[in-house]
Design an enzyme around this catalytic site. Structure first.
Site, PDB file in Angstrom:
ATOM      1  N   SER A 146      22.419 -32.887  85.463  1.00  0.00           N
ATOM      2  CA  SER A 146      22.164 -33.162  84.050  1.00  0.00           C
ATOM      3  C   SER A 146      22.866 -34.447  83.634  1.00  0.00           C
ATOM      4  O   SER A 146      23.945 -34.764  84.154  1.00  0.00           O
ATOM      5  CB  SER A 146      22.686 -32.015  83.180  1.00  0.00           C
ATOM      6  OG  SER A 146      22.628 -32.358  81.804  1.00  0.00           O
ATOM      7  N   TYR A 159      29.441 -27.064  80.365  1.00  0.00           N
ATOM      8  CA  TYR A 159      28.200 -27.428  81.054  1.00  0.00           C
ATOM      9  C   TYR A 159      28.332 -28.785  81.743  1.00  0.00           C
ATOM     10  O   TYR A 159      27.987 -28.939  82.917  1.00  0.00           O
ATOM     11  CB  TYR A 159      27.054 -27.458  80.043  1.00  0.00           C
ATOM     12  CG  TYR A 159      25.698 -27.793  80.632  1.00  0.00           C
ATOM     13  CD1 TYR A 159      25.100 -26.953  81.558  1.00  0.00           C
ATOM     14  CD2 TYR A 159      25.007 -28.936  80.227  1.00  0.00           C
ATOM     15  CE1 TYR A 159      23.849 -27.242  82.079  1.00  0.00           C
ATOM     16  CE2 TYR A 159      23.757 -29.230  80.740  1.00  0.00           C
ATOM     17  CZ  TYR A 159      23.180 -28.386  81.669  1.00  0.00           C
ATOM     18  OH  TYR A 159      21.944 -28.668  82.186  1.00  0.00           O
ATOM     19  N   LYS A 163      28.107 -29.490  85.818  1.00  0.00           N
ATOM     20  CA  LYS A 163      27.045 -30.343  86.361  1.00  0.00           C
ATOM     21  C   LYS A 163      27.634 -31.578  87.055  1.00  0.00           C
ATOM     22  O   LYS A 163      27.070 -32.069  88.034  1.00  0.00           O
ATOM     23  CB  LYS A 163      26.074 -30.752  85.248  1.00  0.00           C
ATOM     24  CG  LYS A 163      25.145 -29.630  84.803  1.00  0.00           C
ATOM     25  CD  LYS A 163      24.249 -29.136  85.932  1.00  0.00           C
ATOM     26  CE  LYS A 163      23.142 -28.221  85.416  1.00  0.00           C
ATOM     27  NZ  LYS A 163      22.247 -27.758  86.512  1.00  0.00           N
TER      28      LYS A 163
END
Length: 256
Positions: A146, A159, A163
């Site tokens: 991401s 997150y 990632k």
């Protein structure tokens, strides 16, 4: 090999996790259109059944396997079933993952650990399980990371961190698995999926578009096209790289 053959996946078999919806679904269908037999993996039977049925219309073999990627025994069973039905594995796409955004102060250590397990450990486990079979086929791995891994932005501490770890895992495994297995990643920017639609109204969508140099939201097919390239013979000399597919955004386009 012709130019067209360079982008063909004919005769290959691909496992795509999280392929019931969104980016994973788009990758499964793009692979099938490029000639690959596809193994569609997710937790919801109805979703992957529909994608597998759609994929089979391209004249390839398709298989739908219900699997919780957090369960290592289920990952082992997935690979066994794939080999029983397809006979080989050439491509692995680790697409399953995700985490809800939120202020760092509201993220517990347990949640951070769980997000890391979902986004990194699951991919690592499946890479490790599939690697001997990919080695036999001189296969490849594509990890879906991401843009959150490199953007400095609020509310993405868990997150973005997980990632970023998946990005670096890609580079480390590429070094270890070369020259028989290529390992690359795709870093999507703002892609309009069903999951994202619930967070964006018309005004915030327009704000993202305005902050993106290409003046458009990405589509799942944009990531799927990149995945076909990285899995194809056209990318035979590419490994350990992260392909950024983000409309040119070098900083976060989120208006929040």
């Amino acid at each position: 090999m012709t130019h067209q053959d360079n982008f063909s996946l004919k005769g290959k078999t691909a496992i795509i996790t999280g392929s019931g919806k969104g980016i994973g679904k788009a990758i499964a269908l793009a692979f099938a259109e490029a000639g690959a037999n596809v193994v569609c993996v997710a937790r919801t039977q109805a979703d992957i059944d529909a994608v597998a049925e759609q994929a089979s219309q391209y004249g390839v073999k398709s298989l739908a396997v219900v699997c919780d990627v957090m369960d290592e025994s289920a990952l082992n069973a997935l690979v066994v079933q794939t080999l029983e039905v397809m006979g080989q594995v050439d491509i692995l796409v680790n697409n399953a993952g995700g985490a809800r955004p939120g202020p760092a102060m509201s993220v517990s250590g347990e949640q951070l650990t769980r997000d890391f397990e979902f986004n990194v450990t699951t991919a690592f486990n499946l890479c490790r399980i599939v690697a001997p079979h990919l080695q036999a086929q001189s296969g490849s791995i594509v990890n879906i990371t991401s843009a959150a891994a490199r953007y400095s932005q609020k509310n993405f501490s868990s997150y973005g961190t997980s990632k970023a770890a998946l990005d670096h895992l890609t580079h480390l495994l590429a070094a270890e698995f070369a020259p028989t297995i290529r390992v690359n990643a795709i870093s999507p920017g703002a892609i309009m999926t069903e999951a994202l639609e619930q967070f964006l109204d018309e005004a915030s969508t327009q704000a993202v578009i305005e902050r993106t140099p290409m003046k458009a939201m990405g589509k799942p097919e944009d990531i799927a096209n990149a995945a076909v390239f990285l899995a194809s013979p056209a990318a035979r000399w590419i490994t350990g790289k992260t392909l950024e597919v983000d409309g040119g955004a070098e900083s976060t386009p989120w208006p929040f």
